[in-house]
Design a protein around this motif. Structure first.
Motif, PDB file in Angstrom:
ATOM      1  N   ALA A 193       0.837  -1.197   0.000  1.00 43.41           N
ATOM      2  CA  ALA A 193       0.000   0.000   0.000  1.00 43.41           C
ATOM      3  C   ALA A 193       0.873   1.247   0.000  1.00 43.41           C
ATOM      4  CB  ALA A 193      -0.918   0.005   1.224  1.00 43.41           C
ATOM      5  N   TYR A 194       0.298   2.338  -0.505  1.00 44.95           N
ATOM      6  CA  TYR A 194       0.945   3.652  -0.422  1.00 44.95           C
ATOM      7  C   TYR A 194       0.034   4.570   0.379  1.00 44.95           C
ATOM      8  CZ  TYR A 194       2.476   8.366  -1.544  1.00 44.95           C
ATOM      9  OH  TYR A 194       2.884   9.666  -1.434  1.00 44.95           O
ATOM     10  N   VAL A 195       0.614   5.297   1.338  1.00 43.38           N
ATOM     11  CA  VAL A 195      -0.130   6.253   2.153  1.00 43.38           C
ATOM     12  C   VAL A 195       0.590   7.589   2.093  1.00 43.38           C
ATOM     13  CG1 VAL A 195      -1.022   6.806   4.443  1.00 43.38           C
ATOM     14  CG2 VAL A 195      -0.847   4.408   3.717  1.00 43.38           C
ATOM     15  N   GLY A 196      -0.073   8.622   1.573  1.00 42.00           N
ATOM     16  CA  GLY A 196       0.573   9.928   1.488  1.00 42.00           C
ATOM     17  C   GLY A 196      -0.234  10.898   0.654  1.00 42.00           C
ATOM     18  N   ARG A 197       0.376  12.021   0.367  1.00 40.67           N
ATOM     19  CA  ARG A 197      -0.300  13.067  -0.393  1.00 40.67           C
ATOM     20  C   ARG A 197      -0.617  12.594  -1.809  1.00 40.67           C
ATOM     21  NH1 ARG A 197       2.774  17.959  -1.258  1.00 40.67           N
ATOM     22  NH2 ARG A 197       0.760  18.843  -1.856  1.00 40.67           N
ATOM     23  N   PRO A 229      -0.700  18.885   6.310  1.00 42.03           N
ATOM     24  CA  PRO A 229       0.517  18.635   7.091  1.00 42.03           C
ATOM     25  C   PRO A 229       0.350  17.433   8.007  1.00 42.03           C
ATOM     26  CG  PRO A 229      -0.681  20.498   8.004  1.00 42.03           C
ATOM     27  CD  PRO A 229      -1.423  20.097   6.765  1.00 42.03           C
ATOM     28  N   ALA A 230       0.540  16.238   7.453  1.00 43.18           N
ATOM     29  CA  ALA A 230       0.280  14.991   8.172  1.00 43.18           C
ATOM     30  C   ALA A 230       1.368  14.697   9.201  1.00 43.18           C
ATOM     31  CB  ALA A 230       0.164  13.839   7.185  1.00 43.18           C
ATOM     32  N   GLY A 231       0.927  14.176  10.356  1.00 45.87           N
ATOM     33  CA  GLY A 231       1.855  13.827  11.421  1.00 45.87           C
ATOM     34  C   GLY A 231       1.514  12.493  12.049  1.00 45.87           C
ATOM     35  N   LEU A 232       1.862  12.326  13.331  1.00 50.61           N
ATOM     36  CA  LEU A 232       1.673  11.052  14.013  1.00 50.61           C
ATOM     37  C   LEU A 232       0.205  10.645  14.072  1.00 50.61           C
ATOM     38  CD1 LEU A 232       4.136  11.525  17.018  1.00 50.61           C
ATOM     39  CD2 LEU A 232       4.555  10.282  14.898  1.00 50.61           C
ATOM     40  N   ALA A 233      -0.678  11.584  14.388  1.00 47.62           N
ATOM     41  CA  ALA A 233      -2.100  11.255  14.504  1.00 47.62           C
ATOM     42  C   ALA A 233      -2.656  10.743  13.178  1.00 47.62           C
ATOM     43  CB  ALA A 233      -2.888  12.485  14.969  1.00 47.62           C
ATOM     44  N   GLU A 234      -2.257  11.394  12.089  1.00 45.33           N
ATOM     45  CA  GLU A 234      -2.722  10.954  10.766  1.00 45.33           C
ATOM     46  C   GLU A 234      -2.156   9.581  10.420  1.00 45.33           C
ATOM     47  OE1 GLU A 234      -3.452  15.101  11.284  1.00 45.33           O
ATOM     48  OE2 GLU A 234      -1.553  14.003  11.450  1.00 45.33           O
ATOM     49  N   ARG A 236      -1.515   7.177  12.617  1.00 44.24           N
ATOM     50  CA  ARG A 236      -2.290   6.195  13.377  1.00 44.24           C
ATOM     51  C   ARG A 236      -3.628   5.921  12.687  1.00 44.24           C
ATOM     52  NH1 ARG A 236      -2.319   7.107  19.777  1.00 44.24           N
ATOM     53  NH2 ARG A 236      -3.391   5.091  19.501  1.00 44.24           N
ATOM     54  N   LYS A 237      -4.286   6.979  12.226  1.00 41.55           N
ATOM     55  CA  LYS A 237      -5.573   6.803  11.533  1.00 41.55           C
ATOM     56  C   LYS A 237      -5.390   6.007  10.239  1.00 41.55           C
ATOM     57  CE  LYS A 237      -7.546  11.137  13.269  1.00 41.55           C
ATOM     58  NZ  LYS A 237      -7.964  12.513  12.900  1.00 41.55           N
ATOM     59  N   MET A 264       3.279   2.881  13.081  1.00 40.29           N
ATOM     60  CA  MET A 264       3.914   1.864  13.916  1.00 40.29           C
ATOM     61  C   MET A 264       3.380   1.913  15.347  1.00 40.29           C
ATOM     62  SD  MET A 264       7.806   2.163  12.388  1.00 40.29           S
ATOM     63  CE  MET A 264       8.536   0.997  13.539  1.00 40.29           C
ATOM     64  N   VAL A 265       3.125   3.110  15.838  1.00 38.19           N
ATOM     65  CA  VAL A 265       2.534   3.260  17.179  1.00 38.19           C
ATOM     66  C   VAL A 265       1.165   2.578  17.236  1.00 38.19           C
ATOM     67  CG1 VAL A 265       1.560   4.933  18.806  1.00 38.19           C
ATOM     68  CG2 VAL A 265       3.782   5.377  17.754  1.00 38.19           C
ATOM     69  N   GLU A 266       0.361   2.790  16.190  1.00 37.34           N
ATOM     70  CA  GLU A 266      -0.974   2.182  16.154  1.00 37.34           C
ATOM     71  C   GLU A 266      -0.885   0.663  16.042  1.00 37.34           C
ATOM     72  OE1 GLU A 266      -5.135   1.943  16.199  1.00 37.34           O
ATOM     73  OE2 GLU A 266      -3.727   3.526  16.803  1.00 37.34           O
ATOM     74  N   ALA A 267       0.074   0.189  15.246  1.00 39.88           N
ATOM     75  CA  ALA A 267       0.239  -1.260  15.131  1.00 39.88           C
ATOM     76  C   ALA A 267       0.585  -1.874  16.481  1.00 39.88           C
ATOM     77  CB  ALA A 267       1.317  -1.581  14.095  1.00 39.88           C
ATOM     78  N   ARG A 268       1.475  -1.244  17.208  1.00 34.41           N
ATOM     79  CA  ARG A 268       1.858  -1.763  18.534  1.00 34.41           C
ATOM     80  C   ARG A 268       0.671  -1.724  19.490  1.00 34.41           C
ATOM     81  NH1 ARG A 268       7.315   0.199  21.399  1.00 34.41           N
ATOM     82  NH2 ARG A 268       8.096  -1.156  19.725  1.00 34.41           N
TER      83      ARG A 268
END
Length: 340
Positions: A193-197, A229-234, A236-237, A264-268
């Protein structure tokens, strides 16, 4: 009252009437000794005709004097995402070059928004900085023209177009994506998969990713757009969205490291193993990428080097010189760690 009567005169109008370029007008105002006397007279006549207000610069032009302390020492730096450490490091490295020479950096955020970018560029007419830097490239032609009309050095970064506005220190986003695609194929991942702009340089990273995968007979099974401006919260979602798929991917390429780390945080949190259940790769190689457990596989970009090179080129131009190269290509590489 017409629109032209409402807005203050601009430097490009002065240049047109004087029969010179906006950069020549700016040089005449900031460093009059570098401009021929006949051109200075034409520029001064155009200033008086239009009512353009260059503050103390006009006084120096009339007298043919040396640059005064009133000349702008402000360099505006517009970052795409103020929370991304890559951009912060680049701006800091640029400042370390410019500040000893008496220049100051003022930072703003475009947030990957064309509307915000346009508003910020329009504000420069009144601010009249000595130079402008972007952690990105300007795509809208009206904004490119507005920056040219300022008559000051303009530095674009973080991409490698063939037609920069003025100067460029960049890299190939396409090649960065290709490196990740090739790596995924070599590691045997099959549903990726690709996740990004979905716009700007995100498109180039995705195109390169697809080319790298194609060498192994693969293509993305899923493309998940994440704008702004995607960060950690985005991140995880995004990971949650990937795991909700009926046939979840076995590897995902995230368009920046913050997205990847959030994933990775969400996966854990869900009790999943990286890379055992899902491999993760990012883009940027921020400091946290190496400190994580497992470490993040990512495309390395030397943000400090980009900032230093940009600062050195700007400083040369601000001093009246010409950089040896107006366009510089920065190398990138894939750093393979345990996450993929």
């Amino acid at each position: 009252m017409t629109e032209s009567e409402k807005r203050p005169p601009r430097i490009d109008e002065v240049a047109r009437i004087a029969g010179v370029s906006p950069i020549t007008v700016s040089r005449a105002l900031r460093q009059p000794e570098k401009v021929a006397e006949e051109k200075r007279r034409r520029i001064q006549a155009a200033i008086e005709q239009t009512g353009y207000e260059p503050n103390q610069d006009a006084i120096r032009l009339r007298s043919g004097g040396r640059p005064a302390a009133a000349a702008s020492t402000l360099v505006t730096a517009f970052v795409s995402n103020i929370a991304n450490p890559q951009f912060s490091r680049a701006v800091r490295a640029c400042a370390e070059v410019l500040e000893p020479a008496g220049y100051r950096l003022m930072v703003g955020e475009t947030a990957y928004s064309y509307a915000r970018e346009t508003a910020l560029i329009q504000s420069l007419r009144d601010l009249r900085p000595a130079a402008v830097l972007f952690t990105g490239v300007i795509e809208l032609e009206e904004n490119r023209e507005a920056l040219r009309a300022l008559g000051v050095p303009v530095m674009e970064t973080w991409a490698y177009p063939q037609d920069p506005i003025d100067m460029l220190v960049g890299f190939s986003n396409f090649d960065g994506g290709r490196l990740v695609g090739e790596h995924f194929g070599e590691r045997g991942y099959r549903r990726v998969a690709y996740v990004g702009r979905g716009g700007g340089r995100g498109v180039l990273r995705l195109q390169g990713f697809k080319e790298g995968l194609a060498k192994h007979g693969l293509r993305p099974a899923l493309e998940l757009p994440v704008e702004g401006p995607a960060g950690l919260a985005e991140g995880r979602k995004a990971m949650a969205a990937l795991l909700e798929q009926d046939d979840a991917p076995d590897a995902a390429f995230f368009g920046n490291d913050l997205l990847a780390i959030g994933a990775m945080v969400e996966a854990r949190r869900r009790g999943l193993a990286v890379p055992g259940d899902l491999a993760v790769a990012g883009f940027g190689d921020i400091e946290l990428a190496e400190a994580l457990e497992p470490g993040l596989t990512t495309v390395r970009i030397d943000s400090d080097d980009i900032g230093r090179r940009a600062g050195q080129m700007l400083l040369t131009r601000l001093g009246g010189g010409t950089p040896e190269r107006g366009i510089e290509l920065v190398d990138l590489s894939l750093v393979v760690r345990a996450s993929a």
